[in-house]
Design an enzyme around this catalytic site. Sequence first.
Site, mmCIF file in Angstrom:
data_model
loop_
_atom_site.group_PDB
_atom_site.id
_atom_site.type_symbol
_atom_site.label_atom_id
_atom_site.label_comp_id
_atom_site.label_asym_id
_atom_site.label_seq_id
_atom_site.Cartn_x
_atom_site.Cartn_y
_atom_site.Cartn_z
ATOM 1 C CB CYS A 45 -21.899 -49.538 6.653
ATOM 2 S SG CYS A 45 -23.543 -49.282 7.369
ATOM 3 C CG ASP A 87 -23.327 -51.491 11.877
ATOM 4 O OD1 ASP A 87 -22.723 -51.676 12.954
ATOM 5 O OD2 ASP A 87 -24.388 -52.075 11.580
ATOM 6 N NE ARG A 90 -23.568 -54.096 14.335
ATOM 7 C CZ ARG A 90 -24.614 -54.770 13.889
ATOM 8 N NH1 ARG A 90 -24.999 -55.860 14.528
ATOM 9 N NH2 ARG A 90 -25.274 -54.370 12.813
ATOM 10 C CG HIS A 111 -21.838 -54.313 7.721
ATOM 11 N ND1 HIS A 111 -22.738 -54.725 8.674
ATOM 12 C CD2 HIS A 111 -22.194 -53.053 7.387
ATOM 13 C CE1 HIS A 111 -23.599 -53.740 8.914
ATOM 14 N NE2 HIS A 111 -23.297 -52.715 8.151
ATOM 15 C CB CYS A 122 -25.802 -53.882 5.959
ATOM 16 S SG CYS A 122 -25.836 -52.086 5.765
#
Length: 212
Positions: free
Chosen positions: A42, A44, A46, A98, A101
């Site tokens: 992803c 993302d 993080r 994750h 998400c």
Amino acid sequence: MHEYREVFENNKRWVESKLEQDADFFEKLAKDQNPEFLYIGCSDSRVPANEIMGLEPGEVFVHRNIANLVVNTDMNVQSVINYAVVHLKVRYIIVCGHYGCGGVKAAMLPQDLGLLNPWLRNIRDVYRIHQDELDAIPDLTERYDRLVELNVLEQCINVVKVAEVQNRWYQERLPTVHGWVYDLHNGYLKDLKLDMGKELAKIRKIYDLQGT
Ligand code: CO
């Protein structure tokens, strides 16, 4: 808040620290790449691929998009898989989702998100395929976590559908496809223990490209 210039200062320090450990670090890297892993994850911020796997530059070929989707008509991800399997000859293909998400969460709610609609529809399709299992989970957070896992597994199956992946698998039993979920709360990776041979056998009647 960060000043824009800061990243160049960071970059300078990073170069210096790498050269301190190995004076030829960049010269060696510039010659070639020989990664054993293709990581599809992803976007993302993080979930940084190299860091969570403890791998150095040159060790993992990376593709990231919203909610780690492997869409059959997305030339971007399909080209990445083709290059990784045919040319880089990676040994492992990882799809890493994750918990927490945002893409998966958005797909759980019926709402119009404009340009994101067709993208998130791929996750809504995962929900539809597994609707009985998901709707039987009363706790919404648990249901959300399970959809994250099922989304990863469905994207792994999309990887297994790719012709180059099947062709090399029949010849070399490689690459193996693995589904992982990263936990934002503790930093650990969970292996969903996907069995590549079993998954291919399950979908073979419909998706097998060998014609047998
Ligand atoms: Co995400």
